[in-house]
Design a protein around this motif. Structure first.
Motif, PDB file in Angstrom:
ATOM      1  N   ASN A  24       0.810  -1.221   0.000  1.00  0.00           N
ATOM      2  CA  ASN A  24       0.000   0.000   0.000  1.00  0.00           C
ATOM      3  C   ASN A  24       0.844   1.272   0.000  1.00  0.00           C
ATOM      4  OD1 ASN A  24      -2.244  -1.599   0.073  1.00  0.00           O
ATOM      5  ND2 ASN A  24      -2.674  -1.292   2.241  1.00  0.00           N
ATOM      6  N   THR A  86     -12.428  -2.500 -12.199  1.00  0.00           N
ATOM      7  CA  THR A  86     -12.883  -2.146 -10.855  1.00  0.00           C
ATOM      8  C   THR A  86     -11.750  -2.075  -9.843  1.00  0.00           C
ATOM      9  OG1 THR A  86     -13.188  -4.444 -10.174  1.00  0.00           O
ATOM     10  CG2 THR A  86     -15.047  -3.380 -11.274  1.00  0.00           C
ATOM     11  N   ALA A  89     -10.167  -7.974  -7.109  1.00  0.00           N
ATOM     12  CA  ALA A  89      -9.516  -9.217  -7.503  1.00  0.00           C
ATOM     13  C   ALA A  89     -10.042 -10.366  -6.669  1.00  0.00           C
ATOM     14  CB  ALA A  89      -8.012  -9.114  -7.317  1.00  0.00           C
TER      15      ALA A  89
ATOM     16  N   MET B   1      -1.514   4.923   0.370  1.00  0.00           N
ATOM     17  CA  MET B   1      -1.844   5.590  -0.889  1.00  0.00           C
ATOM     18  C   MET B   1      -2.666   4.666  -1.785  1.00  0.00           C
ATOM     19  SD  MET B   1       0.934   7.077  -3.555  1.00  0.00           S
ATOM     20  CE  MET B   1       0.821   6.562  -5.245  1.00  0.00           C
ATOM     21  N   GLU B   2      -2.192   3.433  -1.905  1.00  0.00           N
ATOM     22  CA  GLU B   2      -2.915   2.491  -2.748  1.00  0.00           C
ATOM     23  C   GLU B   2      -3.730   1.516  -1.931  1.00  0.00           C
ATOM     24  OE1 GLU B   2      -1.631   0.385  -6.171  1.00  0.00           O
ATOM     25  OE2 GLU B   2       0.188   1.591  -6.272  1.00  0.00           O
ATOM     26  N   LYS B   3      -4.080   1.888  -0.729  1.00  0.00           N
ATOM     27  CA  LYS B   3      -4.778   0.983   0.157  1.00  0.00           C
ATOM     28  C   LYS B   3      -6.009   0.393  -0.525  1.00  0.00           C
ATOM     29  CE  LYS B   3      -7.258   0.923   4.544  1.00  0.00           C
ATOM     30  NZ  LYS B   3      -6.861  -0.321   5.168  1.00  0.00           N
ATOM     31  N   ARG B   4      -6.119  -0.897  -0.434  1.00  0.00           N
ATOM     32  CA  ARG B   4      -7.271  -1.565  -1.024  1.00  0.00           C
ATOM     33  C   ARG B   4      -7.862  -2.467   0.039  1.00  0.00           C
ATOM     34  NH1 ARG B   4      -6.187  -2.629  -7.059  1.00  0.00           N
ATOM     35  NH2 ARG B   4      -5.899  -0.426  -6.773  1.00  0.00           N
ATOM     36  N   ARG B   6      -9.138  -5.538   1.741  1.00  0.00           N
ATOM     37  CA  ARG B   6      -8.948  -6.971   1.522  1.00  0.00           C
ATOM     38  C   ARG B   6      -9.923  -7.753   2.399  1.00  0.00           C
ATOM     39  NH1 ARG B   6      -3.896  -8.628  -0.739  1.00  0.00           N
ATOM     40  NH2 ARG B   6      -3.542 -10.305   0.743  1.00  0.00           N
ATOM     41  N   GLY B  32     -14.442  -3.534  -6.157  1.00  0.00           N
ATOM     42  CA  GLY B  32     -13.062  -3.060  -6.097  1.00  0.00           C
ATOM     43  C   GLY B  32     -12.252  -3.599  -4.926  1.00  0.00           C
ATOM     44  N   PHE B  33     -12.804  -4.590  -4.227  1.00  0.00           N
ATOM     45  CA  PHE B  33     -12.069  -5.176  -3.107  1.00  0.00           C
ATOM     46  C   PHE B  33     -11.173  -6.317  -3.604  1.00  0.00           C
ATOM     47  CE2 PHE B  33     -16.022  -4.358  -0.190  1.00  0.00           C
ATOM     48  CZ  PHE B  33     -15.829  -2.995  -0.320  1.00  0.00           C
ATOM     49  N   GLU B  34     -10.157  -6.618  -2.813  1.00  0.00           N
ATOM     50  CA  GLU B  34      -9.386  -7.833  -3.062  1.00  0.00           C
ATOM     51  C   GLU B  34      -9.966  -8.929  -2.197  1.00  0.00           C
ATOM     52  OE1 GLU B  34      -5.037  -6.223  -4.551  1.00  0.00           O
ATOM     53  OE2 GLU B  34      -5.195  -6.990  -2.522  1.00  0.00           O
ATOM     54  N   VAL B  35     -10.426  -9.979  -2.838  1.00  0.00           N
ATOM     55  CA  VAL B  35     -11.110 -11.037  -2.116  1.00  0.00           C
ATOM     56  C   VAL B  35     -10.242 -12.289  -2.087  1.00  0.00           C
ATOM     57  CG1 VAL B  35     -13.193 -12.459  -2.015  1.00  0.00           C
ATOM     58  CG2 VAL B  35     -13.312 -10.139  -2.943  1.00  0.00           C
ATOM     59  N   GLU B  54      -2.791 -13.032   5.251  1.00  0.00           N
ATOM     60  CA  GLU B  54      -3.239 -12.151   4.171  1.00  0.00           C
ATOM     61  C   GLU B  54      -3.467 -10.720   4.650  1.00  0.00           C
ATOM     62  OE1 GLU B  54      -3.122 -13.028   1.222  1.00  0.00           O
ATOM     63  OE2 GLU B  54      -3.241 -15.211   1.161  1.00  0.00           O
ATOM     64  N   ASP B  55      -3.357 -10.494   5.934  1.00  0.00           N
ATOM     65  CA  ASP B  55      -3.572  -9.179   6.541  1.00  0.00           C
ATOM     66  C   ASP B  55      -4.850  -8.517   6.019  1.00  0.00           C
ATOM     67  OD1 ASP B  55      -3.118  -7.112   8.237  1.00  0.00           O
ATOM     68  OD2 ASP B  55      -1.528  -6.158   7.065  1.00  0.00           O
TER      69      ASP B  55
END
Lengths: 312, 130
Positions: A24, A86, A89, B1-4, B6, B32-35, B54-55
């Protein structure tokens, strides 16, 4: 205690949080990397790549179990594609490795490609370093076998293993440019299927023509990962290759090149970031832009002016 | 910044049906989540450990077998024990209304029963994730 210190002391949560910080681009990511860097460079890094459905995760699962029997600790970085639309993933490679989850000697982390330019390879390389500093003996990097990522894997792996399967259409599809050059070892998985002989012959023929690998002739091995067939033989190949790398001086040469590439990339990135912050986000940039737009100035002159002003 | 964001989507216990979990996983991906999907028949230990490695920010548990009163709190307890008490835990599946207050008391942030739209789940996660 900070994340780096905790990680070096063996905290799995700190290991996990360090990878998140890098992924991140958190403010403390650079500090973490600085503190752990001197502890890296010990692990054997194995890249696993190949087309979707080749059985990469299942094969990785079996290889890891064999390494665990040998008493080695293992880190796995499993990469899956991020949606370009989107940003979401589905990271599903853990499904094939579920019984490794509770083995304390194994750490699996899934990463999405997240689509940033060149960003994946750098972040994956840092995740490798984090697992290396944590003390993992073997680190697997498993990529999606489409696009650019399977070429990037070469930059961080000591040994790159290309997994193929019989019967994926015309066999030549699997050995087009790129894939063939990056493999230190080729695996025909699901080798109980029809077409295995033909694929094997084609691969051997193509490898005969490829003279760039020096003394190392990439072997072709057959496995049926689901049935644990051919796994110990493949481990022997991976060991052989690693010994070859060490004894021929190739390992040192590859790592030197890797260090150089990383350094150059970091310089590029940091200068790029500096310029973005100083120039592109600055007030005058709009004006410069409009000059170029109206054809009052050309972009070539503008760029060299900007570079001169940054470097002075 | 690129927090997504999860999310770990997991099915604890002996339960052979994961169509619902897959539909939710897909909806979260589209949001838009990482699953990270771990598949069927997971033990609470496996789920908590996967969440740590996987935090993840969210653990979404889906259960149809009726063992939720036992398994959901167990996962929450294990997460806490691993220092992951900041994770948002949500549940879904065939869960009687009368069980929901107890689950919430145990630390399940929200329970989504059959008929819930996936948009509602996405909305809840976005609003409550830490």
């Amino acid at each position: 205690m900070d994340i780096a210190t905790e990680l070096l002391a063996g905290s799995r949560l700190a290991l996990s949080r360090a990878i998140t910080a890098v992924e991140n681009e958190y403010d403390d990511a650079v500090e973490i990397m600085k503190k752990i860097y001197s502890h890296t460079g010990k692990a054997q890094v194995i890249g696993i790549t190949g087309p979707p459905g080749a059985g990469k995760s299942t094969l990785t699962d079996k290889l890891v179990k064999e390494y665990r029997r040998q008493g080695k600790t293992v880190g796995i970085i499993a990469i899956d594609p991020t949606s370009p639309f989107t940003g979401g993933a589905i990271l599903g490679d853990r499904i094939r490795m579920n019984d490794l989850t509770t083995d304390e000697g194994v750490f699996i982390r899934s990463m999405g490609t997240r689509g940033s330019l060149g960003g994946l390879s750098r972040k994956t390389a840092e995740a490798v370093k984090i697992m290396d500093a944590f003390g993992k003996d073997i680190i697997f990097v498993e990529t999606v076998g489409v696009g650019q990522s399977e070429i990037d894997i070469v930059k961080m792996a000591d040994t790159t293993c290309v997994i193929l399967v019989p019967g994926l259409g015309d066999d030549i599809q699997a050995i087009k440019a790129g894939i063939l050059e990056i493999g230190d070892a080729f695996v025909i998985n699901k080798a109980d299927r029809e077409g295995v002989e033909r694929l094997n012959i084609e691969l051997e023929m193509m490898l005969e023509l490829d003279q760039d690998k020096g003394e190392w002739r990439p072997p072709v091995k057959r496995t049926v990962a689901q049935e644990n067939t051919g796994i110990t033989e493949l481990i022997a190949v991976l060991d052989d290759h690693y010994h070859y790398l060490v004894e021929s001086g190739q390992l040192a040469a590859r790592r030197k090149k890797r260090t150089k590439d990383e350094l150059v990339t970091m310089i590029h990135d940091d200068i790029g970031r500096y310029v973005s912050k100083k120039i592109i986000a600055g007030k005058e940039f709009e004006e410069i832009l409009s000059h170029v737009e109206k054809r009052e100035k050309d972009p070539y002159t503008v760029v060299s002016e900007i570079i001169t002003s940054v470097l002075k | 910044m690129e927090k997504r964001i999860r999310v770990l989507v997991a099915k604890p216990g002996l339960d052979g049906h994961d169509r619902g979990a897959k539909v939710v996983a897909r909806a979260l991906r589209d949001a838009g989540f990482e699953v990270i999907y771990t598949g069927l028949r997971q033990t609470p230990e496996q789920i908590a450990e996967a969440a740590l490695q996987e935090d993840v920010n969210v653990v979404a548990l889906s259960l149809l077998s009726g063992a939720h009163n036992h398994l959901f709190p167990k996962v929450i307890g294990l997460l806490k024990g691993k220092g992951m008490s900041d994770v948002l835990v949500i549940g879904g599946g065939v869960i009687p209304d009368s069980d929901i207050p107890g689950l919430k008391e145990a630390g399940v942030a929200e329970v989504f029963t059959p008929g819930t739209t996936t948009a509602k789940i996405v909305e809840f996660i976005t609003a409550n994730v830490k």
